[in-house]
Design an enzyme around this catalytic site. Structure first.
Site, PDB file in Angstrom:
ATOM      1  N   CYS A 267       0.828  -1.207   0.000  1.00  0.00           N
ATOM      2  CA  CYS A 267       0.000   0.000   0.000  1.00  0.00           C
ATOM      3  C   CYS A 267       0.871   1.270   0.000  1.00  0.00           C
ATOM      4  O   CYS A 267       1.674   1.478  -0.892  1.00  0.00           O
ATOM      5  CB  CYS A 267      -0.950  -0.067   1.194  1.00  0.00           C
ATOM      6  SG  CYS A 267      -2.407   0.976   1.069  1.00  0.00           S
ATOM      7  N   HIS A 268       0.748   2.111   1.010  1.00  0.00           N
ATOM      8  CA  HIS A 268       1.532   3.337   1.115  1.00  0.00           C
ATOM      9  C   HIS A 268       2.966   3.092   1.576  1.00  0.00           C
ATOM     10  O   HIS A 268       3.786   3.998   1.554  1.00  0.00           O
ATOM     11  CB  HIS A 268       0.872   4.318   2.096  1.00  0.00           C
ATOM     12  CG  HIS A 268      -0.409   4.906   1.608  1.00  0.00           C
ATOM     13  ND1 HIS A 268      -1.608   4.240   1.702  1.00  0.00           N
ATOM     14  CD2 HIS A 268      -0.677   6.085   1.015  1.00  0.00           C
ATOM     15  CE1 HIS A 268      -2.569   4.991   1.196  1.00  0.00           C
ATOM     16  NE2 HIS A 268      -2.037   6.118   0.771  1.00  0.00           N
ATOM     17  N   GLY A 269       3.282   1.877   1.994  1.00  0.00           N
ATOM     18  CA  GLY A 269       4.635   1.555   2.433  1.00  0.00           C
ATOM     19  C   GLY A 269       5.676   1.802   1.364  1.00  0.00           C
ATOM     20  O   GLY A 269       6.845   2.068   1.647  1.00  0.00           O
ATOM     21  N   LEU A 270       5.243   1.731   0.081  1.00  0.00           N
ATOM     22  CA  LEU A 270       6.175   1.968  -1.019  1.00  0.00           C
ATOM     23  C   LEU A 270       6.677   3.409  -1.054  1.00  0.00           C
ATOM     24  O   LEU A 270       7.704   3.688  -1.673  1.00  0.00           O
ATOM     25  CB  LEU A 270       5.513   1.600  -2.348  1.00  0.00           C
ATOM     26  CG  LEU A 270       5.520   0.112  -2.724  1.00  0.00           C
ATOM     27  CD1 LEU A 270       6.895  -0.417  -3.003  1.00  0.00           C
ATOM     28  CD2 LEU A 270       4.744  -0.773  -1.818  1.00  0.00           C
ATOM     29  N   GLN A 271       5.988   4.332  -0.370  1.00  0.00           N
ATOM     30  CA  GLN A 271       6.480   5.707  -0.284  1.00  0.00           C
ATOM     31  C   GLN A 271       7.848   5.745   0.402  1.00  0.00           C
ATOM     32  O   GLN A 271       8.718   6.527   0.002  1.00  0.00           O
ATOM     33  CB  GLN A 271       5.499   6.586   0.497  1.00  0.00           C
ATOM     34  CG  GLN A 271       4.204   6.856  -0.235  1.00  0.00           C
ATOM     35  CD  GLN A 271       3.250   7.689   0.605  1.00  0.00           C
ATOM     36  OE1 GLN A 271       3.037   7.415   1.796  1.00  0.00           O
ATOM     37  NE2 GLN A 271       2.663   8.696  -0.007  1.00  0.00           N
TER      38      GLN A 271
END
Length: 194
Positions: A116-120
């Protein structure tokens, strides 16, 4: 075997708790940390709902008691890294200590599961250059700006993408297949007898 999980206030509830339980089921020693917090401190989770609006809604999740102190971790002790999503990647991607943790696992080619947003955080760490990965659709430009190729899965799909040591998926509906692929990279073989 030990696995490190990054977290922080407003980590997505399912994306934190489900990997912990999946790894504990395999007798993995899971260490959950957050910069500037100690073992026993609480991080507040959030539950994201994809309920038909233009973006997800967010509600208070369960409080989570950190298992270890960020300042005390010894990276050489870990076999892999999990980077869940939620809101915490928005601010932790600006923390050089967090970026250094991520870079360590990529430099050593150790398994990394990001969702999810962890790739940021991975994009900010500069480890996506020349790689392909999935993420929630609102992070597509983060992946591209970080030098990666975005793999476009519907955010409610149960799809997972593996590129070398990196396992990624768009959001919590894919947790099962995301963890399955991460567990394979850790070297586990799950077999069922008939």
């Amino acid at each position: 075997m030990k696995v490190l999980i990054l977290s922080g206030d407003y980590v997505e509830d399912y994306e934190l708790f489900a990997p912990i339980k999946a790894l504990e089921m395999l007798d993995v020693d899971v260490h959950v940390v957050c910069p500037d917090k100690k073992s026993g401190d609480i991080v507040q989770t959030a539950v994201h709902y994809f309920d038909g609006w233009q973006t997800h809604s967010e509600n208070i999740g369960h409080p989570f008691e950190l298992t270890h102190t960020f300042a005390d971790i010894k990276l050489d002790e870990y076999a892999g890294l999990v980077v869940p999503g939620g809101r915490f990647p928005e601010y932790q991607r600006n923390d050089q200590r967090v970026l250094d943790v991520v870079k360590f696992f990529f430099d050593k080619n150790l398994p990394v599961a990001a969702l999810c947003h962890g790739l940021q955080i991975l994009a900010a760490a500069g480890v996506l250059k020349g790689r392909s990965c999935s993420a929630v659709h609102t992070c597509k430009l983060d992946v591209i700006a970080g030098g990666g190729t975005y793999v476009d899965f519907h955010m409610l799909s149960k799809n997972v993408h593996v590129d070398g040591n990196l396992v990624s998926a768009p959001a919590y509906p894919a947790i099962g297949v995301w963890m399955r692929e991460f567990i394979k990279l850790l070297g586990f073989k799950v077999q069922f007898s008939s």
